[in-house]
Design an enzyme around this catalytic site. Structure first.
Site, short mmCIF file in Angstrom:
data_model
loop_
_atom_site.label_atom_id
_atom_site.label_comp_id
_atom_site.label_asym_id
_atom_site.label_seq_id
_atom_site.Cartn_x
_atom_site.Cartn_y
_atom_site.Cartn_z
N TYR A 190 25.27 7.73 16.17
CA TYR A 190 25.36 6.94 15.22
C TYR A 190 26.56 7.61 14.48
CZ TYR A 190 24.78 4.26 10.97
OH TYR A 190 25.00 3.43 9.92
N SER A 210 30.67 4.14 7.76
CA SER A 210 29.23 5.02 7.25
C SER A 210 29.74 6.17 6.39
CB SER A 210 28.14 5.10 7.95
OG SER A 210 27.16 6.02 7.39
#
Length: 276
Positions: free
Chosen positions: A182, A169
């Site tokens: 995350y 990401s």
């Protein structure tokens, strides 16, 4: 549009509906004869990648948690492309299930050529004190440890030319504070893919990662506040969230023989936000 769902979320309840390339992706045989495992393939980026892989000629095992209606939709699109689809539910936080996924793919397809570790979990919190210990452990297990267990199980079955792809990401470079766990896992995935590229290169196995920016998937309305959902993706240079269909071509490149000299790379699909 402001909206919320209960995790893990459903594609059917999203407004607007995400575009997975159902009516736009055109294949050209770039993955003909290959067999792939894609985790988190019931919806979002995973579904878009599954559709693209099938239309490029690959058979696909769709691994997902428990979103059965979404997984069935993905299965239908694979079958409509003329390829074999295997659906398998379960929790990738369990190392034994990761091993079962790989074993099932080898049993059904007789081979394994592409592993896409894409399943992910996230929750937002304003403070580290608000993050439950068990949620931290679960996030690392689903996002990062599963990549390890899947890869460890897959490598003995992979031949020279095979491809391992992790979903990282843009958050690994620009970590928003509310997504502490995350962010850490996505940085770990990028690092792990780079390490695997060096470790497995002598066997002819490639390892890479894809770094999406804000992509409109069920993860967003099921894990963010209504205000965050309403403003989601507005801060990138292109001024909007991306669609899963806009991410899938990066995975196709990395899975295909056209990417035969691409290993240890991280491909950004970020709407213009730079990554390091």
């Amino acid at each position: 549009m402001a909206q919320q769902q209960t995790p893990p979320g459903s594609t059917e309840a999203m407004e607007p509906r995400p575009d997975h390339g159902e009516h736009s992706y055109r294949g050209s045989g770039r993955l003909a004869g290959k067999a792939a495992v894609i985790t988190g393939a019931d919806s979002g980026i995973g579904r878009a990648v599954a559709i693209a892989f099938a239309r490029e000629g690959a058979d696909v095992l769709v691994a997902y948690q428990n979103e059965h209606p979404d997984a069935e939709q993905t299965r239908r699109w694979i079958v409509d492309a003329g390829r074999t689809a295997v659906v398998m539910s379960g929790d990738v936080a369990d190392p034994a299930h990761c091993r079962d996924i790989v074993a099932r793919a080898v049993e059904e397809f007789g081979q394994l050529d592409v592993l896409v570790s894409n399943a992910a979990f996230q929750m937002t919190h304003d403070s580290i004190e608000d993050v439950p210990d068990e949620e931290w452990d679960h996030t690392l297990a689903v996002n990062l440890s599963a990549f390890f267990h899947l890869t460890k199980a897959a490598v003995p079955h992979l031949r020279a030319g095979a491809s391992i792809i992790g979903s990282t990401s843009v958050n690994s470079d620009a970590p928003p504070p509310k997504l502490l766990a995350y962010n850490a896992t996505k940085a770990g995935i990028a690092n792990m893919a780079a390490s695997l590229a060096q470790m497995l290169g002598p066997r002819g196995i490639r390892a890479n990662s894809v770094a999406p920016g804000p992509i409109w998937t069920p993860l967003i309305p099921s894990t963010m506040t209504e205000d965050d959902v309403e403003n989601f993706g507005g801060g990138v240079p292109l001024g909007r969230p991306g669609q899963p269909a806009e991410v899938a071509p990066a995975y196709v490149l990395l899975a295909s023989d056209e990417g035969s000299y691409v290993s240890g790379a991280r491909i950004p699909v970020t709407g213009g936000t730079p990554i390091l």
